[in-house]
Design a protein around this motif. Structure first.
Motif, PDB file in Angstrom:
ATOM      1  N   ASP A 186       0.950  -1.110  -0.015  1.00 27.57           N
ATOM      2  CA  ASP A 186      -0.055  -0.013  -0.124  1.00 27.57           C
ATOM      3  C   ASP A 186       0.917   1.434   0.063  1.00 27.57           C
ATOM      4  OD1 ASP A 186      -2.051  -1.514   0.035  1.00 27.57           O
ATOM      5  OD2 ASP A 186      -2.728  -1.411   2.005  1.00 27.57           O
ATOM      6  N   LYS A 187       1.972   1.186   0.744  1.00 27.23           N
ATOM      7  CA  LYS A 187       2.495   2.330   1.085  1.00 27.23           C
ATOM      8  C   LYS A 187       3.333   2.751  -0.282  1.00 27.23           C
ATOM      9  CE  LYS A 187       6.228   4.710   4.152  1.00 27.23           C
ATOM     10  NZ  LYS A 187       6.729   4.543   5.310  1.00 27.23           N
ATOM     11  N   LYS A 215       1.094   3.820  -3.210  1.00 30.35           N
ATOM     12  CA  LYS A 215       0.653   5.195  -2.913  1.00 30.35           C
ATOM     13  C   LYS A 215       1.904   6.192  -3.660  1.00 30.35           C
ATOM     14  CE  LYS A 215      -1.146   8.674   0.136  1.00 30.35           C
ATOM     15  NZ  LYS A 215      -0.304   9.779  -0.371  1.00 30.35           N
TER      16      LYS A 215
END
Length: 254
Positions: free
Chosen positions: A66-67, A70
């Protein structure tokens, strides 16, 4: 370079804003499908097969985190904004350049009114030069021919003028000649012209088909001399007539 790789494209997915909206299961599904296509066992003779599968695994790992995903989406957004901004700047620059070129062309383009005025002045100047040339040409064509010695016909009840026996004072007589172009000279017209210099006693006209001539008798020697020496005044008096007069005083002839 890692920063130049679009991980969505590596997995066969749409990139940009559309890629950022994809669900994790859609990414996993795309990865598995692509892994089957790029597996080295299916491409034993392809030297890049191993590198391709390594890149696929790396891209999938980034998009699954996810990080990392993003950060990657933010990087893509910044690149898109940069491209859009440069495109807008190019458009503005092109418009500015276009406007500048239009202004420069307008600034250096000839003014129609000024051009017309310049053309009018040029033609007027040329016309004045031609008029001066024509006047000078005609002024230089003064005929210096010997007056006829034979007896002339009677005009106006007076005896004709000849070289002897009549007792006529040659110093009062002018010999006049002209080319016949358009309207011809009459005795009355010649009288009116030479009366500008003094009283005219008589005018005797003798004409041929193409050339006219006359003897103008002035009332005094002074008047005849004024005619002989002030040719410019008489030329100006004849300015509106088609023919140009040439004249001389008989007393100046041998």
């Amino acid at each position: 370079m890692e920063g130049e790789v679009d991980h969505y494209i590596i997995l066969g997915l749409p990139s940009g804003e559309e890629g950022a909206k994809l669900l994790e299961k859609e990414i996993t599904k795309a990865y598995r499908k692509k892994a089957l296509e790029l597996h080295p066992d299916k491409r034993p003779d392809d030297l890049s097969a191993h590198a391709d599968i390594l890149q696929l695994n790396s891209s999938y790992a980034i998009l699954k985190d996810d990080k990392a995903r993003k950060l990657f989406d933010d990087l893509l957004r910044i690149k898109r904004d940069k491209v859009r901004r440069l495109s807008q700047q190019d458009s503005k620059r092109q418009k500015m350049m276009s406007d500048l070129e239009v202004k420069e062309r307008a600034a250096f383009a000839p003014d129609p009114a000024a051009k017309a005025q310049e053309e009018e002045e040029r033609i007027t100047r040329k016309l004045k030069e031609e008029i001066a040339r024509i006047r000078a040409m005609h002024a230089n064509k003064v005929a210096f021919t010997t007056p006829p010695r034979r007896k002339e016909a009677k005009v106006g009840g007076r005896e004709s003028m000849d070289g002897g026996g009549s007792g006529l004072d040659k110093q009062k007589v002018l010999k006049v000649s002209w080319e016949k172009i358009g309207e011809d000279y009459s005795a009355q017209r010649l009288r009116e012209l030479f009366e500008k210099f003094g009283e005219v006693e008589d005018v005797v006209i003798k004409s041929s088909k193409n050339r006219g001539s006359a003897l103008v008798v002035m009332a005094s020697k002074d008047a005849a001399q004024r005619c002989s020496f002030d040719r410019l005044l008489l030329l100006e008096a004849c300015a509106g007539i088609s023919q140009i007069l040439y004249w001389f005083c008989l007393f100046n002839q041998p």
